[in-house]
Design a protein around this motif. Structure first.
Motif, PDB file in Angstrom:
ATOM      1  N   GLN A 230       0.846  -1.188   0.000  1.00  0.00           N
ATOM      2  CA  GLN A 230       0.000   0.000   0.000  1.00  0.00           C
ATOM      3  C   GLN A 230       0.882   1.238   0.000  1.00  0.00           C
ATOM      4  N   PHE A 231       0.660   2.119  -0.961  1.00  0.00           N
ATOM      5  CA  PHE A 231       1.350   3.402  -1.020  1.00  0.00           C
ATOM      6  C   PHE A 231       0.407   4.458  -0.457  1.00  0.00           C
ATOM      7  N   SER A 232       0.919   5.353   0.360  1.00  0.00           N
ATOM      8  CA  SER A 232       0.059   6.423   0.874  1.00  0.00           C
ATOM      9  C   SER A 232       0.814   7.745   0.855  1.00  0.00           C
ATOM     10  N   TRP A 233       0.033   8.829   0.754  1.00  0.00           N
ATOM     11  CA  TRP A 233       0.612  10.166   0.671  1.00  0.00           C
ATOM     12  C   TRP A 233      -0.395  11.173   1.178  1.00  0.00           C
ATOM     13  N   GLY A 234       0.131  12.320   1.600  1.00  0.00           N
ATOM     14  CA  GLY A 234      -0.717  13.411   2.051  1.00  0.00           C
ATOM     15  C   GLY A 234      -1.329  14.128   0.860  1.00  0.00           C
ATOM     16  N   ALA A 235      -2.568  14.493   0.965  1.00  0.00           N
ATOM     17  CA  ALA A 235      -3.288  15.149  -0.128  1.00  0.00           C
ATOM     18  C   ALA A 235      -2.805  16.582  -0.318  1.00  0.00           C
ATOM     19  N   THR A 236      -2.992  17.099  -1.534  1.00  0.00           N
ATOM     20  CA  THR A 236      -2.746  18.513  -1.816  1.00  0.00           C
ATOM     21  C   THR A 236      -4.069  19.137  -2.231  1.00  0.00           C
ATOM     22  N   GLU A 237      -4.125  20.447  -2.175  1.00  0.00           N
ATOM     23  CA  GLU A 237      -5.371  21.132  -2.513  1.00  0.00           C
ATOM     24  C   GLU A 237      -5.485  21.449  -3.997  1.00  0.00           C
ATOM     25  N   ASP A 238      -4.358  21.402  -4.717  1.00  0.00           N
ATOM     26  CA  ASP A 238      -4.396  21.745  -6.131  1.00  0.00           C
ATOM     27  C   ASP A 238      -4.430  20.499  -6.996  1.00  0.00           C
ATOM     28  N   GLY A 239      -4.679  20.694  -8.251  1.00  0.00           N
ATOM     29  CA  GLY A 239      -4.634  19.587  -9.190  1.00  0.00           C
ATOM     30  C   GLY A 239      -5.908  18.759  -9.195  1.00  0.00           C
ATOM     31  N   PHE A 240      -5.952  17.820 -10.118  1.00  0.00           N
ATOM     32  CA  PHE A 240      -7.136  16.974 -10.258  1.00  0.00           C
ATOM     33  C   PHE A 240      -6.839  15.510  -9.995  1.00  0.00           C
ATOM     34  N   GLY A 241      -5.610  15.191  -9.656  1.00  0.00           N
ATOM     35  CA  GLY A 241      -5.251  13.805  -9.396  1.00  0.00           C
ATOM     36  C   GLY A 241      -3.781  13.672  -9.062  1.00  0.00           C
ATOM     37  N   TYR A 242      -3.326  12.435  -9.002  1.00  0.00           N
ATOM     38  CA  TYR A 242      -1.946  12.136  -8.639  1.00  0.00           C
ATOM     39  C   TYR A 242      -1.403  11.079  -9.581  1.00  0.00           C
ATOM     40  N   GLU A 243      -0.087  11.132  -9.794  1.00  0.00           N
ATOM     41  CA  GLU A 243       0.592  10.085 -10.538  1.00  0.00           C
ATOM     42  C   GLU A 243       1.582   9.407  -9.610  1.00  0.00           C
ATOM     43  N   LEU A 244       1.445   8.100  -9.458  1.00  0.00           N
ATOM     44  CA  LEU A 244       2.360   7.271  -8.678  1.00  0.00           C
ATOM     45  C   LEU A 244       3.315   6.613  -9.659  1.00  0.00           C
ATOM     46  N   GLN A 245       4.618   6.707  -9.385  1.00  0.00           N
ATOM     47  CA  GLN A 245       5.617   6.009 -10.179  1.00  0.00           C
ATOM     48  C   GLN A 245       6.448   5.161  -9.237  1.00  0.00           C
ATOM     49  N   TYR A 246       6.728   3.916  -9.644  1.00  0.00           N
ATOM     50  CA  TYR A 246       7.630   3.069  -8.865  1.00  0.00           C
ATOM     51  C   TYR A 246       8.562   2.338  -9.817  1.00  0.00           C
ATOM     52  N   SER A 247       9.786   2.097  -9.330  1.00  0.00           N
ATOM     53  CA  SER A 247      10.837   1.591 -10.195  1.00  0.00           C
ATOM     54  C   SER A 247      11.881   0.834  -9.392  1.00  0.00           C
ATOM     55  N   ARG A 248      12.575  -0.065 -10.036  1.00  0.00           N
ATOM     56  CA  ARG A 248      13.744  -0.703  -9.427  1.00  0.00           C
ATOM     57  C   ARG A 248      14.982   0.169  -9.625  1.00  0.00           C
ATOM     58  N   ALA A 249      14.930   1.105 -10.555  1.00  0.00           N
ATOM     59  CA  ALA A 249      16.063   1.990 -10.841  1.00  0.00           C
ATOM     60  C   ALA A 249      15.923   3.300 -10.080  1.00  0.00           C
ATOM     61  N   GLU A 250      16.941   3.665  -9.319  1.00  0.00           N
ATOM     62  CA  GLU A 250      16.888   4.894  -8.518  1.00  0.00           C
ATOM     63  C   GLU A 250      16.688   6.131  -9.394  1.00  0.00           C
ATOM     64  N   ASP A 251      17.193   6.103 -10.629  1.00  0.00           N
ATOM     65  CA  ASP A 251      17.036   7.250 -11.525  1.00  0.00           C
ATOM     66  C   ASP A 251      15.725   7.195 -12.325  1.00  0.00           C
ATOM     67  N   PHE A 252      14.894   6.210 -12.060  1.00  0.00           N
ATOM     68  CA  PHE A 252      13.591   6.028 -12.715  1.00  0.00           C
ATOM     69  C   PHE A 252      13.725   5.919 -14.237  1.00  0.00           C
ATOM     70  N   SER A 253      14.849   5.345 -14.699  1.00  0.00           N
ATOM     71  CA  SER A 253      15.043   5.156 -16.137  1.00  0.00           C
ATOM     72  C   SER A 253      14.045   4.149 -16.705  1.00  0.00           C
ATOM     73  N   ASP A 254      13.508   3.298 -15.861  1.00  0.00           N
ATOM     74  CA  ASP A 254      12.474   2.336 -16.235  1.00  0.00           C
ATOM     75  C   ASP A 254      11.494   2.278 -15.069  1.00  0.00           C
TER      76      ASP A 254
END
Length: 88
Positions: free
Chosen positions: A28-52
């Motif tokens: 389970q991934f969790s995060w604090g909400a923000t007041e702006d925007g219309f949604g969130y993008e979650l990215q997860y990777s095995r590469a620290e630089d998020f190359s994949d």
């Protein structure tokens, strides 16, 4: 995510915490909400630089203090990195 856009809130990452070890399971991934925007993008990777990475977008979430999601596919054992951004 790289770069900063003025006026856009940055979600505060809550879990999983840095350095946690997991087995091949649902996480389970969790995060604090923000007041702006219309949604969130979650990215997860095995590469620290998020190359994949894998990305999931969550829109029209209810206005609450925090959000939590479980990715569609279980994450297998190993080192993972994750980040969030507010969608505008």
């Amino acid at each position: 995510m790289s770069g900063k856009v003025e006026g856009i809130g940055i979600p505060a990452l809550r879990s999983p915490v840095d350095g946690i070890q997991i087995l091949c399971t649902s996480v389970q991934f969790s995060w604090g909400a923000t007041e702006d925007g219309f949604g969130y993008e979650l990215q997860y990777s095995r590469a620290e630089d998020f190359s994949d990475f894998t990305s999931q977008v969550f829109q029209n979430l209810p206005v609450v203090d925090a959000h939590a999601v479980i990715p569609e596919e279980p994450l297998c054992a190993g080192k993972w990195f994750w980040r969030m951004r507010t969608m505008t």
